[in-house]
Design a protein around this motif. Structure first.
Motif, PDB file in Angstrom:
ATOM      1  N   GLY A 239     -11.026  -2.885  12.760  1.00 38.03           N
ATOM      2  CA  GLY A 239      -9.927  -2.074  13.282  1.00 38.03           C
ATOM      3  C   GLY A 239      -8.555  -2.666  13.059  1.00 38.03           C
ATOM      4  O   GLY A 239      -7.552  -2.149  13.566  1.00 38.03           O
ATOM      5  N   VAL A 240      -8.466  -3.745  12.286  1.00 42.22           N
ATOM      6  CA  VAL A 240      -7.168  -4.393  12.049  1.00 42.22           C
ATOM      7  C   VAL A 240      -6.263  -3.473  11.244  1.00 42.22           C
ATOM      8  O   VAL A 240      -6.664  -2.917  10.229  1.00 42.22           O
ATOM      9  CB  VAL A 240      -7.358  -5.736  11.306  1.00 42.22           C
ATOM     10  CG1 VAL A 240      -6.043  -6.266  10.781  1.00 42.22           C
ATOM     11  CG2 VAL A 240      -8.004  -6.756  12.224  1.00 42.22           C
ATOM     12  N   LYS A 241      -5.031  -3.303  11.731  1.00 39.28           N
ATOM     13  CA  LYS A 241      -4.035  -2.488  11.029  1.00 39.28           C
ATOM     14  C   LYS A 241      -2.804  -3.301  10.651  1.00 39.28           C
ATOM     15  O   LYS A 241      -2.093  -2.942   9.720  1.00 39.28           O
ATOM     16  CB  LYS A 241      -3.598  -1.297  11.890  1.00 39.28           C
ATOM     17  CG  LYS A 241      -4.717  -0.333  12.220  1.00 39.28           C
ATOM     18  CD  LYS A 241      -5.251   0.328  10.975  1.00 39.28           C
ATOM     19  CE  LYS A 241      -6.356   1.292  11.326  1.00 39.28           C
ATOM     20  NZ  LYS A 241      -7.183   1.655  10.233  1.00 39.28           N
TER      21      LYS A 241
ATOM     22  N   ASP B 283      -4.560  -4.020  16.316  1.00 40.84           N
ATOM     23  CA  ASP B 283      -5.156  -2.727  15.988  1.00 40.84           C
ATOM     24  C   ASP B 283      -4.058  -1.672  15.898  1.00 40.84           C
ATOM     25  O   ASP B 283      -2.869  -1.987  15.981  1.00 40.84           O
ATOM     26  CB  ASP B 283      -6.243  -2.342  16.989  1.00 40.84           C
ATOM     27  CG  ASP B 283      -5.725  -2.105  18.405  1.00 40.84           C
ATOM     28  OD1 ASP B 283      -4.489  -2.047  18.621  1.00 40.84           O
ATOM     29  OD2 ASP B 283      -6.563  -1.979  19.319  1.00 40.84           O
TER      30      ASP B 283
ATOM     31  N   LEU C 109      -6.247  -8.215  18.353  1.00 38.85           N
ATOM     32  CA  LEU C 109      -7.677  -8.272  18.056  1.00 38.85           C
ATOM     33  C   LEU C 109      -8.151  -9.703  17.825  1.00 38.85           C
ATOM     34  O   LEU C 109      -9.309 -10.018  18.073  1.00 38.85           O
ATOM     35  CB  LEU C 109      -8.011  -7.432  16.826  1.00 38.85           C
ATOM     36  CG  LEU C 109      -7.848  -5.931  16.978  1.00 38.85           C
ATOM     37  CD1 LEU C 109      -8.167  -5.228  15.674  1.00 38.85           C
ATOM     38  CD2 LEU C 109      -8.728  -5.394  18.092  1.00 38.85           C
TER      39      LEU C 109
END
Length: 173
Positions: free
Chosen positions: A127-129, A142, A148
């Motif tokens: 889910g890393v953005k 995220d 995270l």
């Protein structure tokens, strides 16, 4: 004079076409086909019924024992080296609790930090953005801006830390 050139060109093309018909390359089409190869012996074919599957019954309520958490060296944030965005930018090999993946960390502005692109990572790194450097700490976020994972530099080309749910994580080049 233009009629002479046209006539010469027409005669030349006709001669070329006729010369092509006289070629030996078409003679192979008239030759007999090669003889077929003799068949090879095939052996004996038998048929039988498959044996029944083994009767080992397992209890579906019993799961194998969970793997032991890998121990991570304790990193003292006070002794960690300063981190710059330039030293983080690039593509990293990530290890999250024994599972590997890759994360791209370009220096493309995104929100309060920089865009990040995980590639087939396990949760929570899938889910890393975005990412950002805060002093001696590297943080991954995220889409909502929640942390995270936090990591500290543990030498040239390596970061170690933990995810928000306590799993050990390391980055290396």
């Amino acid at each position: 004079m233009p009629h002479n050139k046209t006539a010469i060109l027409a005669v030349s093309l006709m001669a070329l076409a006729l010369a092509g018909c006289q070629s030996d390359r078409f003679s192979s089409m008239n030759s007999p086909a090669p003889q077929p190869l003799p068949s090879a012996p095939s052996g004996v074919v038998t048929s039988n019924q498959l044996p029944p599957p083994s009767a080992t019954q397992t209890d579906p309520s019993q799961f194998p024992e969970a793997p032991q958490q890998t121990q991570m060296a304790a990193i003292d944030p006070n002794t960690a080296a300063e981190v710059s965005t330039g030293s983080v930018a690039g593509v990293w090999s990530v290890n999250v609790a024994g599972q590997s993946c890759r994360v791209a960390t370009p220096q493309t502005k995104f929100g309060a930090g920089y865009r990040a692109g995980p590639l087939r990572c396990p949760a929570p790194m899938d889910g890393v953005k975005s990412w950002n450097v805060e002093g001696k700490q590297l943080a991954f976020y995220d889409a909502n801006g929640s942390v995270l994972a936090t990591l500290y530099s543990s030498g040239a080309g390596r970061f170690d830390g933990q995810t928000s749910n306590g799993q050990p994580i390391s980055l290396s080049r």
